[in-house]
Design an enzyme around this catalytic site. Structure first.
Site, PDB file in Angstrom:
ATOM      1  CG  ASP A 106      12.850  37.406  -7.072  1.00 57.57           C
ATOM      2  OD1 ASP A 106      12.982  36.216  -7.403  1.00 57.57           O
ATOM      3  OD2 ASP A 106      12.561  38.317  -7.868  1.00 57.57           O
ATOM      4  NE  ARG A 107      14.872  41.117 -10.983  1.00 60.72           N
ATOM      5  CZ  ARG A 107      15.833  40.678 -11.794  1.00 60.72           C
ATOM      6  NH1 ARG A 107      16.194  39.404 -11.774  1.00 60.72           N
ATOM      7  NH2 ARG A 107      16.449  41.506 -12.606  1.00 60.72           N
ATOM      8  CG  HIS A 151      11.389  34.264 -15.134  1.00 56.54           C
ATOM      9  ND1 HIS A 151      11.822  33.025 -14.717  1.00 56.54           N
ATOM     10  CD2 HIS A 151      11.741  35.141 -14.136  1.00 56.54           C
ATOM     11  CE1 HIS A 151      12.384  33.131 -13.524  1.00 56.54           C
ATOM     12  NE2 HIS A 151      12.362  34.395 -13.164  1.00 56.54           N
ATOM     13  CE1 TYR A 211      13.660  38.271 -13.691  1.00 55.31           C
ATOM     14  CE2 TYR A 211      12.225  40.158 -13.345  1.00 55.31           C
ATOM     15  CZ  TYR A 211      12.678  38.903 -12.961  1.00 55.31           C
ATOM     16  OH  TYR A 211      12.137  38.296 -11.848  1.00 55.31           O
ATOM     17  CG  HIS A 271      10.629  32.567  -4.812  1.00 54.36           C
ATOM     18  ND1 HIS A 271      12.008  32.670  -4.722  1.00 54.36           N
ATOM     19  CD2 HIS A 271      10.210  33.709  -5.439  1.00 54.36           C
ATOM     20  CE1 HIS A 271      12.402  33.813  -5.274  1.00 54.36           C
ATOM     21  NE2 HIS A 271      11.328  34.457  -5.706  1.00 54.36           N
TER      22      HIS A 271
END
Length: 291
Positions: A106-107, A151, A211, A271
């Protein structure tokens, strides 16, 4: 509760002026840096890291800047993935590693990708878990399909609105993703979930800044790399849910545009795959490291 990866040593490692990372280190052998995703901390690797250490690797698990127990610079410009990638290189150097493999979720995968693009001589192998490169993510989310990434748009909005909205219901906001993105709820037990929520509440401004960078400077950096023909030259493994079927694009083709030596696997996991099926993640990472 003091939650740690069993058998790992913890330390704080300075990586930039005024920024130190909370890091768990274990094992011995060729180094592998594991970078966590949202809304998690390094603890997402609590099953994978010991297995990689047992397989003969030095395993390094930091909390990214702005997350967990790492420092959280107030400067909103401090969360470009280029800056976070420089943290990874500085961390590896501080631990005595000039070259290292990196795996991110992910990030953390966005940071891993940027590390591979900006520091190709340092990264021997790269694994990405369930994310597309930044520029591609924005290009494929359109129309009603973009709702899955609501998001991303919320946290890209100018300050202070996202910070205020999220802080007003932080557990509900961060908990939504822990619940909605997990196929096996037992994979994130109550004590780990509580720690993720605690850490995220404390990091709300820096998470939003992370983000926000992904809707700004990170896109610019990807566009510059695409225009210049910069690619990931090291062996790359990608594990991904079948996003293409849901959003109407060819995920493997998107990745081939960035990576020369690519193994792309569509996997039947939620995920949070390092927590839902750590054995499968370990298998793929070890296969990558053998390439």
């Amino acid at each position: 509760m003091d939650l740690k990866i069993p058998g790992f040593e913890y330390r704080r490692v300075p990586v930039a002026p005024g920024v130190a990372l909370n890091v768990a280190v274990g094992g011995a052998g060729s180094p592998v840096v594991l970078l966590h995703g949202f809304p998690q901390t390094h603890l997402m690797w609590r099953h994978v890291a010991p297995a990689l250490a047992a397989a003969g690797h030095t395993v390094v698990c930091p909390d990214l800047r702005g997350y967990g127990d790492s420092d959280k610079p107030a400067d909103p410009g401090a969360y470009a993935k280029r800056t976070m990638a420089a943290d990874v290189v500085a961390l590896a150097e501080a631990l005595g590693h000039e070259r290292f493999a990196v795996a991110g979720h992910d990030r953390g995968a966005l940071v891993a990708i940027r590390t591979g693009l900006d520091h190709p001589a340092r990264v021997t192998h790269l694994a990405s878990l369930d994310v597309l490169p930044t520029l591609d993510s924005w290009e494929v989310m359109r129309g009603t399909g973009g709702v899955v990434g609501f998001h991303l748009y919320l946290m890209a909005a100018p300050p202070p609105l996202p910070e205020l909205l999220i802080a007003g219901a932080a557990d509900a906001f961060f908990g939504h993703f822990l619940d909605a993105w997990t196929r096996d709820r037992a994979a994130i037990p109550p004590e780990i979930r509580a720690e993720y929520l605690r850490a995220s509440r404390a990091a709300t401004p820096s998470i939003v800044a992370d983000y926000r960078a992904t809707a700004g400077i990170d896109v610019t950096h990807d566009e510059q790399d695409r225009a210049a023909g910069h690619r990931l030259r090291m062996p790359v493994t990608v594990l991904q849910q079948d996003w293409g079927a849901a959003l109407g694009f060819d995920a493997a083709a998107r990745w081939r545009a960035w990576a020369d030596d690519l193994t792309h696997e569509t996997v039947a996991m939620g995920h949070f795959m390092a927590e839902e099926n750590p054995a499968e993640v370990v298998r793929h990472v070890l296969a990558l490291l053998a390439r």
